[in-house]
Design a protein around this motif. Structure first.
Motif, PDB file in Angstrom:
ATOM      1  N   LEU A 113       0.808  -1.224   0.000  1.00  0.00           N
ATOM      2  CA  LEU A 113       0.000   0.000   0.000  1.00  0.00           C
ATOM      3  C   LEU A 113       0.838   1.270   0.000  1.00  0.00           C
ATOM      4  CD1 LEU A 113      -2.924  -1.185   2.248  1.00  0.00           C
ATOM      5  CD2 LEU A 113      -3.058  -0.536  -0.159  1.00  0.00           C
ATOM      6  N   PRO A 114       1.924   1.360   0.790  1.00  0.00           N
ATOM      7  CA  PRO A 114       2.745   2.577   0.710  1.00  0.00           C
ATOM      8  C   PRO A 114       3.391   2.788  -0.649  1.00  0.00           C
ATOM      9  CG  PRO A 114       3.218   1.368   2.731  1.00  0.00           C
ATOM     10  CD  PRO A 114       2.377   0.470   1.875  1.00  0.00           C
ATOM     11  N   SER A 115       3.517   1.723  -1.443  1.00  0.00           N
ATOM     12  CA  SER A 115       4.161   1.836  -2.753  1.00  0.00           C
ATOM     13  C   SER A 115       3.182   2.175  -3.866  1.00  0.00           C
ATOM     14  CB  SER A 115       4.871   0.521  -3.103  1.00  0.00           C
ATOM     15  OG  SER A 115       5.897   0.231  -2.177  1.00  0.00           O
ATOM     16  N   LEU A 116       1.889   2.097  -3.587  1.00  0.00           N
ATOM     17  CA  LEU A 116       0.871   2.371  -4.600  1.00  0.00           C
ATOM     18  C   LEU A 116       0.474   3.839  -4.612  1.00  0.00           C
ATOM     19  CD1 LEU A 116      -1.769  -0.509  -4.337  1.00  0.00           C
ATOM     20  CD2 LEU A 116      -0.313  -0.008  -6.309  1.00  0.00           C
ATOM     21  N   ARG A 117       0.192   4.361  -5.793  1.00  0.00           N
ATOM     22  CA  ARG A 117      -0.416   5.678  -5.896  1.00  0.00           C
ATOM     23  C   ARG A 117      -1.871   5.581  -5.458  1.00  0.00           C
ATOM     24  NH1 ARG A 117      -4.199   5.771  -9.820  1.00  0.00           N
ATOM     25  NH2 ARG A 117      -3.911   4.545 -11.714  1.00  0.00           N
ATOM     26  N   ARG A 118      -2.479   6.732  -5.199  1.00  0.00           N
ATOM     27  CA  ARG A 118      -3.917   6.745  -4.909  1.00  0.00           C
ATOM     28  C   ARG A 118      -4.672   6.185  -6.115  1.00  0.00           C
ATOM     29  NH1 ARG A 118      -7.785   8.626  -1.679  1.00  0.00           N
ATOM     30  NH2 ARG A 118      -9.773   9.247  -2.603  1.00  0.00           N
ATOM     31  N   GLY A 119      -5.564   5.238  -5.859  1.00  0.00           N
ATOM     32  CA  GLY A 119      -6.323   4.609  -6.932  1.00  0.00           C
ATOM     33  C   GLY A 119      -5.576   3.484  -7.617  1.00  0.00           C
ATOM     34  N   GLY A 120      -4.376   3.135  -7.130  1.00  0.00           N
ATOM     35  CA  GLY A 120      -3.604   2.055  -7.728  1.00  0.00           C
ATOM     36  C   GLY A 120      -4.151   0.682  -7.379  1.00  0.00           C
ATOM     37  N   ALA A 121      -3.552  -0.336  -7.974  1.00  0.00           N
ATOM     38  CA  ALA A 121      -4.024  -1.709  -7.773  1.00  0.00           C
ATOM     39  C   ALA A 121      -2.842  -2.644  -7.579  1.00  0.00           C
ATOM     40  CB  ALA A 121      -4.866  -2.165  -8.961  1.00  0.00           C
ATOM     41  N   ALA A 122      -3.060  -3.667  -6.766  1.00  0.00           N
ATOM     42  CA  ALA A 122      -2.008  -4.640  -6.493  1.00  0.00           C
ATOM     43  C   ALA A 122      -2.548  -6.055  -6.627  1.00  0.00           C
ATOM     44  CB  ALA A 122      -1.429  -4.439  -5.092  1.00  0.00           C
ATOM     45  N   ALA A 123      -1.707  -6.939  -7.128  1.00  0.00           N
ATOM     46  CA  ALA A 123      -2.034  -8.357  -7.226  1.00  0.00           C
ATOM     47  C   ALA A 123      -1.133  -9.129  -6.278  1.00  0.00           C
ATOM     48  CB  ALA A 123      -1.846  -8.864  -8.651  1.00  0.00           C
TER      49      ALA A 123
END
Length: 340
Positions: A250-260
């Motif tokens: 989560l700290p590495s994602l931009r706002r509105g980003g997505a992770a798998a």
């Protein structure tokens, strides 16, 4: 024929088996290439003793076919999807054979690909396009397809940014696939050899998480030409299974980003749902890939020219199974494959 079995606690043996006969709707495949997967190593390290032939990343040539086989013929080059499914339930109808209640996995419930020959259902055989090698076909069967599935589920687009945590064969496959799709990619691992491999596979940046601050490095990477309104990557793929790597998502994602989340491992609770809400982020679990996507991956390899072979650092024959598994188990390598 020769086949490899596991004898518990990092021991294996090469034994003689009869060549299997294909049944109704089945084909006999002469294995040409098959990879050692992380899930194979989980069993290899365990205390399980079994006469089951292991391996679930098959690729080879159809030797002969059983009754009622209509779509493949002797001489066809094929990759084999390693989840068999029942073929008739709602999940199988959607191609999600991994979710089938009666799913059987190659190399676990049925004899696998660490052998000279194996039997597979006709419906699981994916024709290899001309120019796609047997090694690439073995990647299609599992790790390459898993990378393809993760990126497809994320909806990744060219020019966007991706961080890959964990640069084992799956993570490295994500790097190669994302670069072929036109993304900017940063990778992170704590094993120097794998960090170096990520660079060789085209990662725009690769960092050693034991030496550099991962989140700060990812956020700096995400800034384009000094523009700060994008703070964090568009996507993260977590392929290590470690609690620390998951805490970085989560700290590495931009706002509105997505992770798998692809890696299997830690059960520690390291993600706070409030952080997901505050960042309007999307987290998905990406488990293997639907059977039908194998055909799409074959087409992608044929048209893009992508090859997974830069990930392969070691090639062995079946007689050298002990050395092959020890090398893969040590983890200071890329992909280890058997060629038969």
């Amino acid at each position: 024929m020769k086949g490899v079995v596991f004898l518990s606690n990092r021991r294996c043996a090469v034994r003689e088996f009869p060549v299997p006969e294909p049944g109704v709707g089945e084909v006999l495949i002469h294995i040409k290439a098959t990879g050692i997967c992380g899930s194979d190593l989980h069993v290899y390290r365990s205390n399980l003793v079994s006469d089951q032939i292991r391996g679930h990343e098959p690729c080879g040539v159809v030797e002969r076919v059983g009754a009622n086989v209509t779509s493949v013929r002797p001489g066809d080059r094929v990759s084999v999807h390693h989840h068999l499914g029942c073929g008739v339930c709602a999940f199988c109808a959607r191609g999600e054979v991994v979710a089938c209640p009666k799913d059987r996995v190659v190399g676990s419930a049925v004899p696998g690909s660490f052998a000279e020959f194996m039997v597979a259902p006709e419906r699981n055989c994916i024709p290899l396009p001309e120019g796609v090698s047997f090694i690439n076909g073995a990647f299609m069967a599992c790790v390459g397809g898993t990378a393809f599935g993760a990126l497809r589920r994320l909806g990744a687009m060219p020019h966007e940014t991706l961080a890959v945590f964990g640069l084992g064969p799956v993570g490295l496959s994500c790097v190669l696939m994302a670069k072929a799709m036109g993304l900017r990619v940063i990778g992170a691992d704590v094993i120097p050899e794998r960090v170096a491999l990520a660079t060789q596979c085209g990662a725009d940046e690769a960092i050693n998480g034991a030496e550099a601050a991962v989140v700060e490095s990812v956020r700096a990477f995400s800034r384009v030409m000094g523009v700060h309104y994008v703070e964090g990557c568009d996507y993260v793929i977590e392929a290590s299974g470690s609690a620390e790597a998951r805490s970085h998502i989560l700290p590495s994602l931009r706002r509105g980003g997505a992770a798998a989340i692809v890696g299997v491992g830690s059960n520690e609770k390291v993600i706070n749902p409030s952080d997901i809400h505050g960042k309007a982020a999307t987290l998905i679990g990406s488990v293997v890939f639907p059977l039908g996507w194998s055909w799409d991956l074959a087409r992608f390899l044929a048209t893009s020219g992508l090859s997974f072979e830069p990930i392969v650092t070691h090639r062995y024959g079946l007689d050298d199974a002990e050395s092959a598994l020890a090398t893969a188990d040590a983890g200071r390598c890329g992909k280890v494959v058997f060629l038969t």
